[in-house]
Design a protein around this motif. Structure first.
Motif, PDB file in Angstrom:
ATOM      1  N   ARG A 172       0.996  -1.081  -0.071  1.00 20.37           N
ATOM      2  CA  ARG A 172      -0.019  -0.066  -0.127  1.00 20.37           C
ATOM      3  C   ARG A 172       0.830   1.156   0.093  1.00 20.37           C
ATOM      4  O   ARG A 172       1.839   1.279   0.777  1.00 20.37           O
ATOM      5  N   VAL A 173       0.554   2.177  -0.784  1.00 19.01           N
ATOM      6  CA  VAL A 173       1.493   3.494  -1.104  1.00 19.01           C
ATOM      7  C   VAL A 173       0.620   4.753  -0.888  1.00 19.01           C
ATOM      8  O   VAL A 173      -0.580   4.704  -1.479  1.00 19.01           O
ATOM      9  N   GLU A 174       0.853   5.312   0.139  1.00 21.39           N
ATOM     10  CA  GLU A 174       0.106   6.623   0.376  1.00 21.39           C
ATOM     11  C   GLU A 174       0.914   7.646   0.484  1.00 21.39           C
ATOM     12  O   GLU A 174       2.265   7.739   0.979  1.00 21.39           O
ATOM     13  N   THR A 175       0.706   8.965  -0.257  1.00 18.03           N
ATOM     14  CA  THR A 175       1.535   9.901  -0.555  1.00 18.03           C
ATOM     15  C   THR A 175       0.722  11.386   0.040  1.00 18.03           C
ATOM     16  O   THR A 175      -0.527  11.346  -0.218  1.00 18.03           O
ATOM     17  N   GLY A 202       3.381  -2.908   3.925  1.00 17.42           N
ATOM     18  CA  GLY A 202       3.117  -4.352   3.364  1.00 17.42           C
ATOM     19  C   GLY A 202       4.468  -4.608   2.949  1.00 17.42           C
ATOM     20  O   GLY A 202       5.630  -4.349   3.655  1.00 17.42           O
ATOM     21  N   ARG A 203       4.408  -5.398   1.852  1.00 22.81           N
ATOM     22  CA  ARG A 203       5.569  -5.782   1.238  1.00 22.81           C
ATOM     23  C   ARG A 203       6.279  -5.058   0.095  1.00 22.81           C
ATOM     24  O   ARG A 203       5.298  -4.891  -1.020  1.00 22.81           O
ATOM     25  N   PHE A 204       7.496  -4.666  -0.055  1.00 22.12           N
ATOM     26  CA  PHE A 204       7.896  -3.713  -0.669  1.00 22.12           C
ATOM     27  C   PHE A 204       8.783  -4.733  -1.670  1.00 22.12           C
ATOM     28  O   PHE A 204      10.032  -4.848  -1.663  1.00 22.12           O
ATOM     29  N   THR A 205       7.878  -5.103  -2.729  1.00 26.25           N
ATOM     30  CA  THR A 205       8.622  -6.054  -3.805  1.00 26.25           C
ATOM     31  C   THR A 205       8.121  -5.898  -5.159  1.00 26.25           C
ATOM     32  O   THR A 205       7.300  -5.455  -5.469  1.00 26.25           O
ATOM     33  N   GLY A 206       9.088  -6.534  -5.987  1.00 24.47           N
ATOM     34  CA  GLY A 206       8.809  -6.545  -7.480  1.00 24.47           C
ATOM     35  C   GLY A 206       8.071  -5.471  -8.170  1.00 24.47           C
ATOM     36  O   GLY A 206       8.414  -4.418  -7.922  1.00 24.47           O
ATOM     37  N   GLU A 254       8.872  -1.434  -8.290  1.00 28.38           N
ATOM     38  CA  GLU A 254       8.902  -0.606  -9.731  1.00 28.38           C
ATOM     39  C   GLU A 254       7.830   0.400  -9.655  1.00 28.38           C
ATOM     40  O   GLU A 254       8.203   1.495 -10.456  1.00 28.38           O
ATOM     41  N   GLU A 255       6.642   0.189  -9.355  1.00 30.12           N
ATOM     42  CA  GLU A 255       5.684   1.140  -9.514  1.00 30.12           C
ATOM     43  C   GLU A 255       6.173   2.556  -8.846  1.00 30.12           C
ATOM     44  O   GLU A 255       5.998   3.481  -9.046  1.00 30.12           O
ATOM     45  N   VAL A 256       6.614   2.377  -7.622  1.00 29.15           N
ATOM     46  CA  VAL A 256       7.231   3.543  -6.571  1.00 29.15           C
ATOM     47  C   VAL A 256       8.393   4.083  -7.230  1.00 29.15           C
ATOM     48  O   VAL A 256       8.400   5.348  -7.384  1.00 29.15           O
ATOM     49  N   ARG A 257       9.174   3.319  -8.104  1.00 33.04           N
ATOM     50  CA  ARG A 257      10.230   4.011  -8.909  1.00 33.04           C
ATOM     51  C   ARG A 257       9.546   4.730 -10.004  1.00 33.04           C
ATOM     52  O   ARG A 257      10.022   5.909 -10.281  1.00 33.04           O
ATOM     53  N   ILE A 281      11.260  -6.359   2.398  1.00 35.16           N
ATOM     54  CA  ILE A 281      11.758  -5.930   1.357  1.00 35.16           C
ATOM     55  C   ILE A 281      12.699  -6.964   0.384  1.00 35.16           C
ATOM     56  O   ILE A 281      13.498  -7.467   1.177  1.00 35.16           O
ATOM     57  N   ASP A 282      12.334  -7.165  -0.946  1.00 37.62           N
ATOM     58  CA  ASP A 282      13.208  -7.968  -1.734  1.00 37.62           C
ATOM     59  C   ASP A 282      14.521  -7.109  -2.380  1.00 37.62           C
ATOM     60  O   ASP A 282      14.449  -6.032  -2.314  1.00 37.62           O
ATOM     61  N   ALA A 283      15.069  -7.923  -3.069  1.00 36.17           N
ATOM     62  CA  ALA A 283      16.112  -7.215  -3.807  1.00 36.17           C
ATOM     63  C   ALA A 283      15.845  -6.225  -4.628  1.00 36.17           C
ATOM     64  O   ALA A 283      16.444  -4.789  -4.786  1.00 36.17           O
ATOM     65  N   ILE A 284      14.760  -6.191  -5.508  1.00 36.44           N
ATOM     66  CA  ILE A 284      14.134  -5.212  -6.183  1.00 36.44           C
ATOM     67  C   ILE A 284      13.757  -3.906  -5.439  1.00 36.44           C
ATOM     68  O   ILE A 284      14.182  -2.807  -5.743  1.00 36.44           O
ATOM     69  N   GLY A 285      13.078  -4.265  -4.228  1.00 34.08           N
ATOM     70  CA  GLY A 285      12.709  -3.104  -3.344  1.00 34.08           C
ATOM     71  C   GLY A 285      14.112  -2.452  -3.019  1.00 34.08           C
ATOM     72  O   GLY A 285      13.855  -1.271  -2.852  1.00 34.08           O
TER      73      GLY A 285
END
Length: 113
Positions: free
Chosen positions: A4-7, A20-24, A28-31, A53-57
Motif C-alpha cells: 500500500r502506497v500513500e502520498t 506491507g511488502r515492498f517487492t517486485g 517498480e511502480e514506486v520508482r 523488502i526483496d532485492a528489487i525493493g
C-alpha cells in the motif's frame, strides 16, 4: 499483505508512506512514481509499516536515496534495512521536514538533483 502506497504533500515535501511488502512490481511502480514527482520537493519515504523488502525493493530504495530522499524508520526491521543499505533516516516523520535527517548523526542530507 500487498503493498500500500500513500502520498501526501506537506511543508514543501512529498511524503510517501509504504505499508506491507515492498517487492517486485510494487517497488517498480514506486520508482515510476518518484521519477514523475516535482524535483523541487523534498522526498521522504516512510518505511515504518513495511514488513518485507526483496532485492528489487532494495534497489528502488537505493535509487531514491541517490535522488536525495530521506527515510523514516520507526521499527527495528525498517531501521535495520536503513542501516544495512546506508539510507539516511530518522525515527519519526516530523512536521519540520527541513531539518537534516541522517543515520550517521553528522547532519548531512543529500539533495535531490
Amino acid at each position: 499483505m500487498m503493498l500500500r502506497v500513500e502520498t501526501q504533500q506537506l511543508d514543501g515535501a512529498l511524503i510517501c508512506r509504504l505499508e506491507g511488502r515492498f517487492t517486485g512490481e510494487g517497488a517498480e511502480e514506486v520508482r515510476r512514481l518518484v521519477t514523475h514527482c516535482d524535483s523541487e520537493l523534498e522526498f521522504v519515504v516512510d518505511l515504518t509499516d513495511v514488513m518485507f523488502i526483496d532485492a528489487i525493493g532494495e534497489e528502488v530504495l537505493l535509487f531514491v536515496k541517490r535522488l536525495g530522499a530521506q527515510f523514516v524508520a520507526e521499527t527495528s526491521y525498517s531501521r535495520d534495512v536503513c542501516e544495512r543499505l546506508e539510507l539516511p533516516f530518522s525515527g519519526k516523520c516530523t512536521s519540520n521536514l527541513q531539518e537534516p535527517v541522517s543515520s550517521d548523526g553528522n547532519g548531512h542530507r543529500p539533495r535531490r538533483r
